[in-house]
Every structure is written in C-alpha cells, then in structure tokens.
Motif scaffolding. Structure first.
Motif, short mmCIF file in Angstrom:
data_model
loop_
_atom_site.label_atom_id
_atom_site.label_comp_id
_atom_site.label_asym_id
_atom_site.label_seq_id
_atom_site.Cartn_x
_atom_site.Cartn_y
_atom_site.Cartn_z
N GLN A 1 -7.11 35.52 19.92
CA GLN A 1 -5.68 35.73 20.09
C GLN A 1 -4.92 35.26 18.85
OE1 GLN A 1 -3.86 35.06 24.00
NE2 GLN A 1 -5.68 33.89 24.51
N ASN A 2 -3.76 35.81 18.67
CA ASN A 2 -2.82 35.31 17.68
C ASN A 2 -1.92 34.29 18.37
OD1 ASN A 2 -3.70 37.11 15.57
ND2 ASN A 2 -2.58 38.74 16.60
N TYR A 3 -1.88 33.07 17.84
CA TYR A 3 -1.06 32.06 18.50
C TYR A 3 -0.67 30.96 17.52
CZ TYR A 3 -5.37 29.24 18.80
OH TYR A 3 -6.51 28.53 18.52
N THR A 4 0.36 30.23 17.93
CA THR A 4 0.78 29.01 17.24
C THR A 4 0.68 27.86 18.24
OG1 THR A 4 2.28 30.17 15.76
CG2 THR A 4 2.64 27.81 16.05
N ALA A 5 0.05 26.77 17.83
CA ALA A 5 -0.13 25.62 18.71
C ALA A 5 0.55 24.39 18.10
CB ALA A 5 -1.62 25.33 18.93
N LEU A 6 1.23 23.63 18.94
CA LEU A 6 1.89 22.39 18.54
C LEU A 6 1.30 21.25 19.37
CD1 LEU A 6 5.60 23.62 18.44
CD2 LEU A 6 4.00 23.47 16.52
N TYR A 7 0.92 20.15 18.70
CA TYR A 7 0.29 19.04 19.39
C TYR A 7 0.92 17.71 19.00
CZ TYR A 7 -3.48 22.46 20.11
OH TYR A 7 -4.21 23.57 20.43
N TYR A 8 0.94 16.80 19.97
CA TYR A 8 1.31 15.40 19.72
C TYR A 8 0.09 14.55 20.01
CZ TYR A 8 3.21 10.75 20.42
OH TYR A 8 3.43 9.40 20.35
N SER A 9 -0.23 13.60 19.11
CA SER A 9 -1.44 12.80 19.25
C SER A 9 -1.12 11.30 19.25
CB SER A 9 -2.42 13.09 18.10
OG SER A 9 -2.78 14.46 18.08
N TYR A 10 -1.88 10.57 20.04
CA TYR A 10 -1.77 9.12 20.14
C TYR A 10 -3.15 8.51 19.88
CZ TYR A 10 -1.47 4.54 22.40
OH TYR A 10 -1.54 3.20 22.68
N PHE A 11 -3.25 7.64 18.87
CA PHE A 11 -4.52 7.08 18.45
C PHE A 11 -4.66 5.61 18.85
CE2 PHE A 11 -4.57 10.83 15.97
CZ PHE A 11 -5.86 11.03 15.49
N ASP A 12 -5.85 5.26 19.32
CA ASP A 12 -6.23 3.87 19.59
C ASP A 12 -7.41 3.56 18.68
OD1 ASP A 12 -7.07 1.42 20.47
OD2 ASP A 12 -7.33 2.00 22.57
N TYR A 13 -7.25 2.57 17.77
CA TYR A 13 -8.26 2.32 16.75
C TYR A 13 -9.39 1.40 17.19
CZ TYR A 13 -5.12 4.75 13.62
OH TYR A 13 -4.34 5.71 13.04
N GLY A 14 -9.34 0.91 18.39
CA GLY A 14 -10.46 0.16 18.94
C GLY A 14 -10.83 -1.07 18.13
N ASP A 15 -12.14 -1.33 18.01
CA ASP A 15 -12.65 -2.52 17.32
C ASP A 15 -13.33 -2.19 16.00
OD1 ASP A 15 -11.83 -4.14 19.47
OD2 ASP A 15 -13.69 -3.67 20.56
N GLY A 16 -13.06 -1.01 15.45
CA GLY A 16 -13.71 -0.59 14.22
C GLY A 16 -13.02 -1.12 12.97
N ASP A 17 -13.27 -0.44 11.85
CA ASP A 17 -12.72 -0.87 10.56
C ASP A 17 -11.19 -0.86 10.54
OD1 ASP A 17 -15.28 -1.19 9.65
OD2 ASP A 17 -15.38 0.78 8.69
N LYS A 18 -10.59 -0.04 11.39
CA LYS A 18 -9.14 0.07 11.40
C LYS A 18 -8.50 -0.70 12.56
CE LYS A 18 -9.12 4.63 9.18
NZ LYS A 18 -8.69 6.04 9.31
N SER A 19 -9.23 -1.66 13.09
CA SER A 19 -8.71 -2.39 14.25
C SER A 19 -7.46 -3.20 13.93
CB SER A 19 -9.81 -3.31 14.81
OG SER A 19 -10.23 -4.24 13.82
N TYR A 20 -7.20 -3.46 12.65
CA TYR A 20 -5.99 -4.19 12.27
C TYR A 20 -4.73 -3.33 12.42
CZ TYR A 20 -6.48 -1.63 7.87
OH TYR A 20 -6.59 -0.65 6.92
N LEU A 21 -4.92 -2.05 12.65
CA LEU A 21 -3.78 -1.15 12.84
C LEU A 21 -3.39 -1.09 14.30
CD1 LEU A 21 -4.84 1.85 10.56
CD2 LEU A 21 -3.05 0.17 10.08
N ASP A 22 -2.08 -0.98 14.54
CA ASP A 22 -1.61 -0.72 15.89
C ASP A 22 -1.87 0.75 16.21
OD1 ASP A 22 -0.69 -3.33 16.03
OD2 ASP A 22 1.28 -2.79 15.21
N ASP A 23 -1.43 1.17 17.36
CA ASP A 23 -1.63 2.56 17.76
C ASP A 23 -1.00 3.52 16.76
OD1 ASP A 23 -2.75 1.41 19.98
OD2 ASP A 23 -0.91 1.54 21.16
N GLY A 24 -1.70 4.61 16.49
CA GLY A 24 -1.19 5.63 15.58
C GLY A 24 -0.56 6.78 16.34
N LYS A 25 0.41 7.42 15.74
CA LYS A 25 1.09 8.55 16.36
C LYS A 25 1.19 9.68 15.34
CE LYS A 25 3.81 5.50 19.33
NZ LYS A 25 3.18 4.27 18.81
N GLY A 26 1.00 10.89 15.80
CA GLY A 26 1.02 12.00 14.87
C GLY A 26 1.30 13.33 15.55
N GLY A 27 1.37 14.36 14.74
CA GLY A 27 1.62 15.70 15.24
C GLY A 27 0.84 16.71 14.42
N SER A 28 0.60 17.87 15.01
CA SER A 28 -0.15 18.92 14.36
C SER A 28 0.47 20.27 14.68
CB SER A 28 -1.62 18.93 14.82
OG SER A 28 -2.23 17.69 14.64
#
Length: 205
Positions: free
Chosen positions: A28-55
């Motif tokens: 299909q031909n389409y346009t998609a819009l997304y909102y994302s919420y990230f949880d960085y857990g206990d990995g290398d980026k654990s010093y970061l708070d939750d991330g927020k983004g869009g696509s």
C-alpha cells in the motif's frame, strides 16, 4: 444504562460493517506517524531518564512484491552522569527496499535492506559523542491478518550505523476505516538493553 449499552453496541456494529477485511500494510501507499517512549533499563545508557521521540514513515508500493520506504526518526533523552546533566538527541534518516516472496493477501513475510544516516548531538559527559555516521540496515519480518479489522507485524532488524544495533519489534494495528489504522507496538534493543513502546497512526492513500 441498557439504552446506552445498546447504542454502543450498535455503533460498534456500524463501524465494523463499514470497514473492509483486515489488510497488511505491505503493498500500500501510506504515511505513518509514530510516538515512541524509551526505557533504557540497566544497560550502558542507564544513566539516562526515559527517552521520547517521534517518527514519520512514507511507504511507496513499487511492484506487487516490492515497496520503497523513506523514514525519519527523532529521539531526545536526558539524564545525569558524574553529577552533570546529559542531553542526547538523535536524528536518523532511512531509505529501504522491502521485498516479499509470498503472493498471499493475508500474510506477507519480507526482508528489507537500505541506507541509514544518523546524526547525534550530545551535551555533557555521555558515553556517546557528537557524530554523523552513514551505514546500512537489514531486517526480516512478517505481516499477517488476525481478525476482520486487526493485523500484526513482527520484525527483527540490524543497523550498522555508529554503534551496531540489533532490535526486535512487534506491532498490532486496527483499521478504523479503509484508509486509517491505529497502531500500538513494543520493541527491544538488545545491545543497549533498552525497551520502547510506540503508538501511531497510518494514513493510506
């Protein structure tokens, strides 16, 4: 109370009868819009708070078994490291060729490959640094119908741009009309030990 319930049931029936059977997004031909919420857990980026983004993603059907996808992803995260504030924003452009090897209308296994351009802006003592990288992305997945108005998509991807990333995603979509679908999804990036939730809308044209 019973009258209200009857009206709700009637509305559901009317909406369902106006929506065609579930269809996959592939082809299909389409346009998609997304909102994302990230949880960085206990990995290398654990010093970061939750991330927020869009696509935003534009899909163009080229042939019966091929789609072209152009996408732009933005993610902003902040946190604290060594008692100093950290801010990281990333912008990623992607262009993919998506190919299916199944003629079925209800199930579409596929693979994709394409270009990735990642720009990262960092403030503070983060592990990452300001950088712009160019790489490739590879993935496999499957789209399939679940119910009269529901479809699902499962994929596994590898991006080789900047730090390598391997991630798994699962998405559920509901067609409200022939041209509008709402989606919810979850993803897991194994290298960064991060999990993200995603909600969006798909506009077919």
């Amino acid at each position: 109370m019973k009258v209200r319930i009857c009206f709700v049931l009637l509305a559901v029936v009317l909406v369902t009868t106006r929506v065609s059977l579930a269809k996959t997004m592939f082809g299909q031909n389409y346009t998609a819009l997304y909102y994302s919420y990230f949880d960085y857990g206990d990995g290398d980026k654990s010093y970061l708070d939750d991330g927020k983004g869009g696509s935003v993603l534009v899909n163009i059907n080229k042939e019966s078994n091929q789609d072209i996808q152009l996408g732009l992803d933005y993610l902003y995260s902040e946190g604290e490291r060594y008692r100093q504030d950290v801010e990281i924003s990333t912008l990623c452009f992607r262009a993919d060729l998506v190919h299916t090897f199944c003629e079925s209308e209800t199930i579409k296994p596929y693979f994709n490959f394409g270009l990735r351009v990642l720009d990262m802006d960092v403030t503070g003592p983060a592990i990452e640094e300001d950088d712009t990288d160019v790489g490739i992305g590879l993935g496999i997945g499957i789209e399939f119908e679940l119910a009269p108005i529901l479809m699902a998509k499962i994929s596994a991807n590898h991006d080789n741009v900047g730090d390598e990333a391997n991630y798994f995603t699962a998405m559920l979509g509901c067609w409200f009309t022939d041209n509008l679908m709402g989606t919810i999804g979850i993803g897991r990036e194994f290298d960064g030990d991060s999990t993200y939730l995603q909600a969006g809308a798909v506009f077919a044209f």
